[in-house]
Structures are given as structure tokens and as C-alpha cells.
Design an enzyme around this catalytic site. Structure first.
Site, mmCIF file in Angstrom:
data_model
loop_
_atom_site.group_PDB
_atom_site.id
_atom_site.type_symbol
_atom_site.label_atom_id
_atom_site.label_comp_id
_atom_site.label_asym_id
_atom_site.label_seq_id
_atom_site.Cartn_x
_atom_site.Cartn_y
_atom_site.Cartn_z
ATOM 1 N N ASN A 38 0.854 -1.295 -0.060
ATOM 2 C CA ASN A 38 -0.095 -0.204 0.161
ATOM 3 C C ASN A 38 0.918 1.378 -0.041
ATOM 4 O O ASN A 38 1.609 1.380 0.935
ATOM 5 C CB ASN A 38 -0.901 -0.034 1.226
ATOM 6 N N GLU A 39 0.819 2.046 -0.984
ATOM 7 C CA GLU A 39 1.487 3.273 -1.081
ATOM 8 C C GLU A 39 2.957 3.206 -0.927
ATOM 9 O O GLU A 39 3.587 3.672 -0.218
ATOM 10 C CB GLU A 39 0.877 4.304 -0.023
ATOM 11 N N GLU A 98 -8.662 4.407 -2.254
ATOM 12 C CA GLU A 98 -8.620 5.440 -1.370
ATOM 13 C C GLU A 98 -9.215 6.685 -1.895
ATOM 14 O O GLU A 98 -8.666 6.969 -3.167
ATOM 15 C CB GLU A 98 -7.446 5.631 -0.524
#
Length: 275
Positions: free
Chosen positions: A22-23, A232
């Protein structure tokens, strides 16, 4: 690989969509570049690129493991989650600078996985390579991706999980030899905001719903329309009950997603709001 194997084995009968990272831009820039997050290694322009390289290899290792060992019985999907602004060209600026900004932010991860040829975007390879030579280095600060690595990484995501909140403008920045190596210095770009954009309670978050549609189209056109899940998207405020700005933000971004799907043909299969 051991960690992934453990998760696939114990939860794969119920979990059908996996995200390996994630990211990773936050992991790499914060953890190994600027050093403001764990493990707080400060090595801008070197450590952050090594991190990017090994994130891509690690993602590929988890993907191949799942396909070889678990896919037949579990029938799940494996993807990676990348966060990115969209970048619009500032007034009077060649659109190539906006495209370069997206390549430096999103493309440094996605190109190796989703592009036809794999590897890092050419603009990144060329620009960091030239800067490294000008610094007197024997090789580029960006790790070389061998053909074997390109083949191993390319195609190792069934979908792209995308975190989008806002956008920026892009404009060229003059070369400054006094700047120390860093991801930001390597871009040769400034990223201002349009003063007409509404700002949230976060200093970095501006209301730019059209940027989401543009980013989805950029991905579609660059990588032959891969499946995208928006994992998101959201707006920060002071926690008020009558959060009209948040309602406006979510409605506008859902409208942009709808247009990207229905008018532009983007393959978007999910949308998640973060409050």
C-alpha cells in the site's frame, strides 16, 4: 515471500483480492529517502530508488508464488496499491511536463508492471542517468533493471489499486547544481496548485475531481486499459456533522469515475471512500 506464503495459506480460502503493498512511494520516500518514517534511513536520491526496485521485485515474488501455488485452488487476484496525484500542465507550459510528473510519481512503479515492455519509464532512466553522470558517479543512482528482472516483474498484478485524493500543476524548474540528489530534485519540476481549487483541512488536499478522471484515462491509454480499483479517496474537515464539503467532494469524484467508465471506457471495478 515467506510472509506472503503464510497469509495465502491461512486466509486464501476467504480473501479473494490481495494487495501486496500500500502506497510504496510513502514507504520508499519516507523510509529510505527523506527518512521521516520507519526505518528512518536518510538516503535521498539513492535509498529511495533502491527501495522502489526491491518493492517491484517483492511484489513480483508474491504474485508468482500465488499463481504457482494457490491460484488453482483459491481463484483469487493479486494487485498493488499506488497513490498518485494527477498533474495538469500549468498555464503556458508544454503538456509533456505534466506527463513527466505523472511518470515520476505513478509510472516509476506502474510502468514495470503494466507496460508492454516493462522497466522504468524512459524519461526517468534518462534524466536520473544524466544527473548521476554529471555528479561524477560511475553508474546511475536508479538501479539498472536487467531484462531478466523486467520479464519477472512485468504483468505481476491482476489489478491496479489506486489511491487518489488531489492533483497538482506541473511546470519546469531550472537545473540547480547546488541541490542535493533527491527524488524531487531529479524531476526538474515544480508542482504548484491552482489558486481556484478549494482546500480541505489538510494542507496538501485540494478539491480536483477532474484529476481523477484524467488519471484513470492516463492509466488506460498508457497501459492498454488495466483493471483499476479506487481504494482511497476522501476529504478532510474539522469533524463537523454537517459536512457539506465532503458530500460535494464524494459526489463530484463519483461523477468523474462514472464518466471515466461510461464515456471513456476505463475499467474501474471498485471505489472506496476514506473518511
Amino acid at each position: 515471500r515467506v510472509y506472503s506464503d503464510t497469509l495465502f495459506e491461512h486466509f486464501g480460502d476467504r480473501v479473494k483480492r490481495w494487495v501486496t503493498f500500500n502506497e510504496p512511494s510513502v514507504i520508499c520516500n519516507g523510509g529510505y529517502g527523506d527518512g521521516w518514517s520507519a526505518p528512518r534511513v536518510r538516503s535521498p536520491g539513492v535509498g529511495d530508488y533502491l527501495c522502489v526496485h526491491h518493492v517491484l521485485l517483492s511484489n513480483a515474488a508474491a504474485y508468482h508464488l500465488y499463481k504457482e501455488k494457490y491460484f488453482t485452488s483459491q481463484q483469487g487476484q493479486v494487485g498493488i496499491c499506488i497513490s498518485s496525484y494527477y498533474h495538469f500542465a500549468a498555464e503556458g507550459v508544454d503538456p509533456m511536463y505534466a506527463d513527466k510528473a505523472v511518470e515520476f510519481e505513478l509510472g516509476k512503479f506502474t510502468n514495470a508492471i503494466f507496460s508492454k515492455d516493462g522497466g522504468y519509464p524512459k524519461v526517468i532512466v534518462d534524466q536520473i542517468g544524466e544527473k548521476s553522470r554529471n555528479e561524477g558517479r560511475p553508474r546511475s543512482r536508479l538501479p539498472e533493471m536487467t531484462q531478466t528482472e523486467k520479464d519477472y516483474i512485468r504483468g505481476t498484478a491482476d489489478f491496479l489499486a489506486l489511491n487518489y485524493y488531489s492533483s497538482r500543476l506541473a511546470e519546469p524548474r531550472s537545473e540547480d547544481p547546488s541541490l542535493s540528489p533527491s527524488w524531487w530534485a531529479d524531476t526538474n519540476l515544480n508542482s504548484p496548485v491552482n489558486p481556484s481549487w478549494k482546500q480541505s483541512n489538510s494542507e496538501w488536499l485540494y478539491f480536483v475531481p477532474e484529476g481523477l478522471r484524467e488519471l484513470l484515462n492516463w492509466i488506460k491509454n498508457r497501459y492498454e486499459n488495466p483493471t483499476v480499483m479506487i481504494t482511497e479517496n476522501g476529504w478532510s474537515d474539522d469533524g463537523e456533522v454537517e459536512d457539506d464539503d465532503r458530500v460535494e467532494y464524494v459526489k463530484a469524484h463519483l461523477n468523474s469515475v462514472a464518466k471515466a467508465i461510461n464515456e471513456d471506457g476505463c475499467k474501474v471495478t471498485g471505489y472506496t471512500v476514506m473518511f
